[in-house]
Design a protein around this motif. Structure first.
Motif, PDB file in Angstrom:
ATOM      1  N   HIS A  98       0.808  -1.215   0.000  1.00 16.42           N
ATOM      2  CA  HIS A  98       0.000   0.000   0.000  1.00 16.42           C
ATOM      3  C   HIS A  98       0.842   1.266   0.000  1.00 16.42           C
ATOM      4  N   GLY A  99       2.173   1.083   0.048  1.00 15.77           N
ATOM      5  CA  GLY A  99       3.052   2.249   0.044  1.00 15.77           C
ATOM      6  C   GLY A  99       3.442   2.714   1.418  1.00 15.77           C
ATOM      7  N   PRO A 109       7.762   8.763   6.098  1.00 20.48           N
ATOM      8  CA  PRO A 109       6.727   7.746   6.344  1.00 20.48           C
ATOM      9  C   PRO A 109       6.071   7.196   5.093  1.00 20.48           C
ATOM     10  N   LEU A 110       6.263   7.839   3.950  1.00 25.45           N
ATOM     11  CA  LEU A 110       5.540   7.435   2.748  1.00 25.45           C
ATOM     12  C   LEU A 110       6.500   7.003   1.651  1.00 25.45           C
ATOM     13  N   ALA A 111       5.955   6.181   0.749  1.00 24.78           N
ATOM     14  CA  ALA A 111       6.756   5.742  -0.388  1.00 24.78           C
ATOM     15  C   ALA A 111       6.976   6.903  -1.347  1.00 24.78           C
ATOM     16  N   ILE A 112       8.053   6.795  -2.141  1.00 23.11           N
ATOM     17  CA  ILE A 112       8.335   7.807  -3.149  1.00 23.11           C
ATOM     18  C   ILE A 112       7.462   7.502  -4.360  1.00 23.11           C
ATOM     19  N   THR A 113       6.735   8.506  -4.847  1.00 25.32           N
ATOM     20  CA  THR A 113       5.896   8.318  -6.040  1.00 25.32           C
ATOM     21  C   THR A 113       6.031   9.536  -6.930  1.00 25.32           C
ATOM     22  N   PRO A 114       5.879   9.349  -8.238  1.00 25.74           N
ATOM     23  CA  PRO A 114       5.972  10.491  -9.146  1.00 25.74           C
ATOM     24  C   PRO A 114       4.707  11.326  -9.122  1.00 25.74           C
ATOM     25  N   ASN A 115       4.900  12.626  -8.977  1.00 22.60           N
ATOM     26  CA  ASN A 115       3.799  13.588  -9.080  1.00 22.60           C
ATOM     27  C   ASN A 115       2.675  13.317  -8.081  1.00 22.60           C
ATOM     28  N   GLY A 116       3.012  12.799  -6.898  1.00 24.13           N
ATOM     29  CA  GLY A 116       2.016  12.564  -5.863  1.00 24.13           C
ATOM     30  C   GLY A 116       1.074  11.429  -6.142  1.00 24.13           C
ATOM     31  N   GLU A 117       1.355  10.555  -7.078  1.00 20.05           N
ATOM     32  CA  GLU A 117       0.480   9.437  -7.389  1.00 20.05           C
ATOM     33  C   GLU A 117       0.542   8.379  -6.292  1.00 20.05           C
ATOM     34  N   ALA A 118      -0.433   7.454  -6.317  1.00 20.28           N
ATOM     35  CA  ALA A 118      -0.429   6.332  -5.372  1.00 20.28           C
ATOM     36  C   ALA A 118       0.701   5.374  -5.724  1.00 20.28           C
TER      37      ALA A 118
END
Length: 462
Positions: A98-99, A109-118
């Motif tokens: 789930h990231g 705390p969060l996964a790295i994603t392009p342009n704020g995507e899930a």
């Protein structure tokens, strides 16, 4: 100045060393070119390769508990310090499907994603713009297949450029040091190899220089030579074999002709003695001269062949004394007294028959060239044999010609063929001795020194 092929001699060792140097320099230029291309043309390629290596190292360091959850990352102290010091340029995060971040080096705390995507675990790599630099992110699955996690590793282009510049500088310095070392090592190897190979060639040259008409049976050694040189030496040996064969045939013809002529001359002499012709004395004198020439030709042919020599210890003083007795009638006809001076027995390793011919020819030559009533002194010692006459001497221009075959001086009194001294020279050289003549003003002296020359042919004692 006329050009000669010997004026310029290319060096084989210098050529090989130059070829090795040029090759290494070419390799150096190629290495520098590759480094330059990677630094200035393909920096992204180098960066992605570094990103892949970093992800492999981190994945190997992840530790899982019994349920398959990642609990720690056991990196080396150097890697740990790198991630701690450069958290904005190089970091990792381990996330679930789930990231959600399970473990990370930057504390986010969060996964790295392009342009704020899930978070999408299928996406294996992507780029993210962060401030004035771009992050390259690689995503790889880790852990058990039934409960996978995903490792995200990020490196900024700014970090990759710094690493590339540093590694490029190290690579250049290393390449320079390696090439310099290689030049020294290869130069030493080339010099040693060529010196060793050329040493063999020098040995061949020295061996070839020692070959003369007196030792045509010698051959150059082929064993141990390089494959490129051996055929040349084999051809040279075959040339020597043909020369030896031709020289031997010539000597055999000379000996055979001399032998064949002796019998007809003897028969002619017998017929003249029985015929009672009025000019018998003149004809007999001519036959005697012819017989002498034939005998000298036979002696010359025999003296030229090393296999005709039987080496033993002979007393040269005794041979000289016997020769004085044999030529006593010839000396007394000119009222010449031969004074023989020696120190007892003088033993020399030589062929007895050859020494007899040598001593007889020298003494006979002295008698023929001495004035009537003039003395001749023959001296024998362990060092050599000397014959001193008191005749007209030797002209300076004639000294280099004395021992040539068939040469006769302008003031020669006898009717010889000009072979006596040539035979003496042949016998002396076959034994390794030295023969020479000097003009004494009144008369001349012929000397034979018994010491062996270093380049003298080897004659085996019986």
């Amino acid at each position: 100045m006329r050009w000669s092929p010997r004026s310029v001699r290319p060096s084989l060792s210098a050529t090989m060393l130059m070829a090795a140097t040029v090759s290494l320099l070419a390799v150096a230029v190629l290495v520098f070119a590759v480094v330059t291309i990677l630094m200035h043309v393909q920096p992204s390629f180098v960066g992605r390769r570094g990103l892949t290596e970093t992800s492999v190292r981190v994945a190997e360091a992840i530790r899982f508990d019994a349920s398959g959850e990642p609990v720690s990352v056991a990196l080396s102290p150097a890697k740990t310090r790198l991630f701690d010091a450069l958290q904005s340029d190089v970091f990792y995060r381990i996330v679930d499907r789930h990231g959600g971040v399970l473990l990370s080096s930057d504390g986010q705390p969060l996964a790295i994603t392009p342009n704020g995507e899930a978070f999408n675990p299928i996406r294996g790599s992507f780029d993210v713009q962060r401030g004035d630099t771009t992050l390259h992110v690689l995503v790889v699955p880790v852990g058990p297949a039934d409960k996978p996690s995903w490792l995200q590793v990020a490196r900024s282009e700014r970090f990759d450029e710094a690493v590339l510049q540093n590694e490029g500088s190290v690579a250049r310095d290393t390449a320079v040091a390696a090439i310099a070392t290689a030049l020294i090592v290869v130069g030493a190897i080339v010099c040693y190899t060529t010196r060793r190979m050329l040493g063999q060639l020098r040995g061949l040259g020295e061996a070839a220089a020692r070959i003369d008409p007196y030792n045509l049976t010698q051959r150059l050694e082929v064993a141990g030579l390089p494959a490129e040189v051996a055929p040349l030496v084999e051809v040279f040996n075959s040339v020597l074999e043909r020369l030896e064969r031709g020289f031997r045939l010539q000597q055999e013809f000379l000996a055979t002709a001399a032998h064949e002529l002796k019998t007809p001359i003897a028969l002619m002499r017998g017929q003249l003695e029985l015929s009672g012709a009025g000019d018998t004395a003149t004809l007999m004198k001519d036959l005697d001269h012819m017989a002498r020439h034939v005998q000298q030709l036979l002696h010359l042919a025999e003296a030229s062949e090393p296999q005709n020599y039987v080496i033993e210890h002979v007393d040269v003083a005794q041979i000289a004394s016997d020769t004085v007795g044999q030529l006593a009638r010839l000396a007394s006809a000119k009222q010449i007294q031969v004074d023989l001076g020696h120190m007892g027995a003088v033993m020399v390793a030589a062929d007895r028959g050859a020494v007899q011919v040598l001593v007889r020819n020298l003494l006979e030559n002295a008698i023929h060239h001495s004035s009537n009533g003039a003395p001749i002194v023959m001296t024998v010692s362990e060092h050599g044999l000397h014959v001193r006459d008191h005749g007209c001497g030797i002209a300076a221009q004639d000294l280099p010609l004395l021992f040539k075959r068939f040469w006769r001086g302008a003031h020669r009194r006898d009717e010889g063929a000009g072979l006596g001294l040539a035979i003496c020279k042949e016998i002396s050289e076959r034994h390794g001795w030295t023969i020479a003549a000097v003009d004494c003003g009144v008369g001349a002296q012929f000397s034979v020194w018994f010491h062996r020359r270093p380049d003298a042919p080897s004659l085996q004692a019986s």
